[in-house]
Design an enzyme around this catalytic site. Structure first.
Site, PDB file in Angstrom:
ATOM      1  N   CYS A 115       1.139  -0.745   0.312  1.00 24.09           N
ATOM      2  CA  CYS A 115       0.213   0.004   0.096  1.00 24.09           C
ATOM      3  C   CYS A 115       0.761   0.907   0.012  1.00 24.09           C
ATOM      4  O   CYS A 115       0.288   2.498  -0.457  1.00 24.09           O
ATOM      5  CB  CYS A 115      -1.169  -0.553   1.237  1.00 24.09           C
ATOM      6  SG  CYS A 115      -2.304  -1.623   1.611  1.00 24.09           S
ATOM      7  N   HIS A 252      -3.399   7.516   1.320  1.00 26.10           N
ATOM      8  CA  HIS A 252      -3.706   6.078   1.535  1.00 26.10           C
ATOM      9  C   HIS A 252      -5.144   5.950   1.635  1.00 26.10           C
ATOM     10  O   HIS A 252      -5.295   6.375   2.715  1.00 26.10           O
ATOM     11  CB  HIS A 252      -2.357   4.978   1.607  1.00 26.10           C
ATOM     12  CG  HIS A 252      -3.579   3.812   1.219  1.00 26.10           C
ATOM     13  ND1 HIS A 252      -4.269   3.290  -0.056  1.00 26.10           N
ATOM     14  CD2 HIS A 252      -3.119   2.488   2.874  1.00 26.10           C
ATOM     15  CE1 HIS A 252      -4.626   2.161   0.581  1.00 26.10           C
ATOM     16  NE2 HIS A 252      -3.427   1.570   1.680  1.00 26.10           N
ATOM     17  N   ASN A 282     -10.157   0.026  -0.985  1.00 27.06           N
ATOM     18  CA  ASN A 282      -8.473   0.347  -0.957  1.00 27.06           C
ATOM     19  C   ASN A 282      -8.164  -0.722  -2.106  1.00 27.06           C
ATOM     20  O   ASN A 282      -7.819  -1.608  -2.385  1.00 27.06           O
ATOM     21  CB  ASN A 282      -7.798  -0.862   0.444  1.00 27.06           C
ATOM     22  CG  ASN A 282      -6.316  -0.918   1.497  1.00 27.06           C
ATOM     23  OD1 ASN A 282      -6.018  -0.048   0.022  1.00 27.06           O
ATOM     24  ND2 ASN A 282      -5.907  -0.727   2.146  1.00 27.06           N
TER      25      ASN A 282
HETATM   26  N1  ACO Z   1     -18.257  -8.707   8.143  1.00 24.62           N
HETATM   27  C1  ACO Z   1     -19.163  -8.883   9.512  1.00 24.62           C
HETATM   28  N2  ACO Z   1     -18.164  -9.458  10.444  1.00 24.62           N
HETATM   29  C2  ACO Z   1     -17.370  -8.867  10.352  1.00 24.62           C
HETATM   30  C3  ACO Z   1     -16.557  -9.160   9.106  1.00 24.62           C
HETATM   31  C4  ACO Z   1     -17.462  -8.810   7.912  1.00 24.62           C
HETATM   32  N3  ACO Z   1     -16.873  -8.320   7.082  1.00 24.62           N
HETATM   33  N4  ACO Z   1     -15.213  -9.014   9.749  1.00 24.62           N
HETATM   34  C5  ACO Z   1     -14.986  -9.665  10.793  1.00 24.62           C
HETATM   35  N5  ACO Z   1     -15.683  -9.490  11.084  1.00 24.62           N
HETATM   36  C6  ACO Z   1     -16.519  -9.786  12.931  1.00 24.62           C
HETATM   37  C7  ACO Z   1     -15.586 -10.771  13.544  1.00 24.62           C
HETATM   38  O1  ACO Z   1     -15.187 -11.944  13.218  1.00 24.62           O
HETATM   39  C8  ACO Z   1     -15.837 -10.285  14.457  1.00 24.62           C
HETATM   40  O2  ACO Z   1     -16.408 -10.937  15.216  1.00 24.62           O
HETATM   41  P1  ACO Z   1     -16.170 -11.300  16.482  1.00 24.62           P
HETATM   42  O3  ACO Z   1     -16.572 -10.242  17.501  1.00 24.62           O
HETATM   43  O4  ACO Z   1     -17.881 -12.685  17.364  1.00 24.62           O
HETATM   44  O5  ACO Z   1     -15.320 -12.238  17.481  1.00 24.62           O
HETATM   45  C9  ACO Z   1     -16.445  -8.954  14.841  1.00 24.62           C
HETATM   46  O6  ACO Z   1     -16.606  -8.129  13.818  1.00 24.62           O
HETATM   47  C10 ACO Z   1     -14.732  -7.867  15.383  1.00 24.62           C
HETATM   48  O7  ACO Z   1     -13.903  -7.942  14.445  1.00 24.62           O
HETATM   49  P2  ACO Z   1     -12.911  -7.030  14.206  1.00 24.62           P
HETATM   50  O8  ACO Z   1     -11.548  -7.761  13.833  1.00 24.62           O
HETATM   51  O9  ACO Z   1     -12.342  -7.186  15.885  1.00 24.62           O
HETATM   52  O10 ACO Z   1     -13.133  -5.678  13.664  1.00 24.62           O
HETATM   53  P3  ACO Z   1     -12.931  -4.295  13.760  1.00 24.62           P
HETATM   54  O11 ACO Z   1     -13.793  -3.175  14.401  1.00 24.62           O
HETATM   55  O12 ACO Z   1     -11.177  -4.182  14.299  1.00 24.62           O
HETATM   56  O13 ACO Z   1     -12.490  -4.012  12.594  1.00 24.62           O
HETATM   57  C11 ACO Z   1     -11.067  -3.995  10.149  1.00 24.62           C
HETATM   58  C12 ACO Z   1     -11.744  -4.738  11.527  1.00 24.62           C
HETATM   59  C13 ACO Z   1     -12.128  -3.415   9.933  1.00 24.62           C
HETATM   60  C14 ACO Z   1     -10.696  -4.923   9.222  1.00 24.62           C
HETATM   61  C15 ACO Z   1     -10.024  -3.311  11.079  1.00 24.62           C
HETATM   62  O14 ACO Z   1      -9.676  -3.363  12.138  1.00 24.62           O
HETATM   63  C16 ACO Z   1      -9.425  -2.011  10.521  1.00 24.62           C
HETATM   64  O15 ACO Z   1      -9.841  -1.528   9.320  1.00 24.62           O
HETATM   65  N6  ACO Z   1      -7.956  -2.569  10.593  1.00 24.62           N
HETATM   66  C17 ACO Z   1      -6.759  -1.676   9.786  1.00 24.62           C
HETATM   67  C18 ACO Z   1      -6.840  -2.879   8.166  1.00 24.62           C
HETATM   68  C19 ACO Z   1      -6.547  -2.714   6.812  1.00 24.62           C
HETATM   69  O16 ACO Z   1      -6.630  -0.921   6.304  1.00 24.62           O
HETATM   70  N7  ACO Z   1      -5.382  -2.500   6.052  1.00 24.62           N
HETATM   71  C20 ACO Z   1      -5.314  -2.356   5.003  1.00 24.62           C
HETATM   72  C21 ACO Z   1      -4.104  -2.517   5.073  1.00 24.62           C
HETATM   73  S1  ACO Z   1      -3.065  -1.448   5.460  1.00 24.62           S
HETATM   74  C22 ACO Z   1      -2.976  -0.363   4.599  1.00 24.62           C
HETATM   75  O17 ACO Z   1      -3.829   0.232   3.948  1.00 24.62           O
HETATM   76  C23 ACO Z   1      -3.031   0.838   6.284  1.00 24.62           C
END
Ligand code: ACO
Length: 325
Positions: A115, A252, A282
């Protein structure tokens, strides 16, 4: 004192025709439009057609940038393509783009910083132009992340999309002041200790397969705001500008909550931030030039604007570029 700066002459972009909405995704994995929008800000993303390669996306974006700059492709002597989804393991996707555009002089290579790829590529091109080795560079960010997603993993497949963007850079004499046009400061960072938080579980040298993207989203999130804000502060310090002097913030596009966190920490007002995340998801190395192109087409990006770009990605890699358009 006269200096050579890399002036950004133009921007172009390309998005595949097919659009995948959050509702479409809810028919593939156990998710919902509401969950995706609330946690990420994403509504839809573009997906490359069968047979439509990363180079095809990059070529379309590059052609638009070249036309807008009114530059003949043969006058380009450096082609850099930032991508983590190359057409082939080798040669570089940049070489195919170069050939399709009819360029056969100078150099062409890919940069792999996921990224952060576009920021890494801009900084690399800038150093080549400032050193006098090349005169005009085509810097492209192009990705087909749909090909490395595990479409049964709801925690990752909802986040990414395909697309490409490109800019034309030209070495031009400037005055050597902070009012110059062109790239004013760049800052690149990497810390490979975090490799296991965001990676693809395959590769020619390990599994001999392409593999799929794996991510610990919560941990990536935890690092993002702090690392990105830090590198932006260093870039601003080097250039002598304060955050409130930025005309346009082109980050980004990973997650709306990350963008909110960074802009709040730096004190950049929301109307200065370019957000394309809801429409593109993304798109990794393509997200910044796609956002630049969006701002340009919305008449938000004008000559003389002070533009701040930043990114963080797998590795971790991260970095920032400050430029006057
Ligand atoms: N739909 C429904 N539920 C979901 C989904 C989905 N697509 N994905 C995860 N869940 C569930 C999980 O299973 C979890 O369930 P549980 O509580 O029963 O175990 C719950 O939602 C919460 O999961 P978390 O992973 O804690 O959710 P979080 O609030 O952290 O959001 C996310 C996840 C959106 C991926 C977040 O962590 C994030 O944006 N992280 C940054 C990652 C990123 O942007 N990466 C891109 C590459 S790096 C970069 O570009 C910076």
């Amino acid at each position: 004192m006269a200096v050579i700066r890399s002036v950004i002459r133009s921007v172009g972009a390309y998005l595949p025709k097919k659009v995948l909405t959050n509702d479409d995704l809810s028919r593939i994995v156990d998710t919902s439009d509401e969950w995706i929008r609330e946690r990420t800000g994403i509504r839809r993303r573009h997906i490359a057609a069968d047979g439509e390669l990363t180079s095809d996306l990059g070529i379309a974006a590059a052609r638009q940038a070249l036309v807008r700059a009114n530059i003949d492709p043969v006058d380009i002597d450096l082609v850099i393509c930032a991508t983590a989804t190359p057409d082939r393991t080798f040669p570089a996707t940049a070489v195919r783009i170069q050939a399709e555009l009819g360029i056969s002089n100078g150099a062409a290579f890919d940069i792999q910083a996921v990224c952060s790829g576009f920021v890494y590529a801009l900084a690399t091109a800038d150093n080549f132009l400032k050193s006098g080795q090349f005169k005009r560079a085509l810097v492209i960010g192009a990705e087909t992340f749909s090909r490395i997603l595990d479409w049964s993993d709801r925690t990752t497949c909802v986040l990414f999309g395909d697309g490409a963007g490109a800019v034309v850079l030209e070495a031009q004499p400037q005055h050597g002041t902070r009012e110059d046009r062109g790239i004013l400061a760049t800052r690149l960072r990497a810390d490979g200790r975090y490799e296991d938080l965001l990676y693809v579980d395959g590769g020619p040298g390990s599994t001999k397969t392409t593999g799929h993207l794996r991510m610990n989203g919560r941990e990536v999130f935890r690092h993002a705001v702090q690392k990105i804000s830090g590198v932006i502060e260093e870039t601003l310090l080097e250039s002598g500008y304060a955050a409130d002097e930025i005309d346009l913030f082109v980050p980004h596009q990973a997650n709306a909550r990350i963008l909110d966190g960074i802009s709040r920490k730096l004190g950049v007002s929301p109307e200065k931030i370019v957000v394309t995340l809801s429409e593109h998801g993304n798109t990794s190395a393509a997200s910044i030039p796609l956002a630049l192109n969006h701002a340009f087409e919305q008449h938000r990006l004008k000559e003389g604007n002070l533009v701040l770009m930043e990114a963080m990605g797998g590795g971790f890699t991260w970095g920032a570029v400050l430029a006057r358009w």
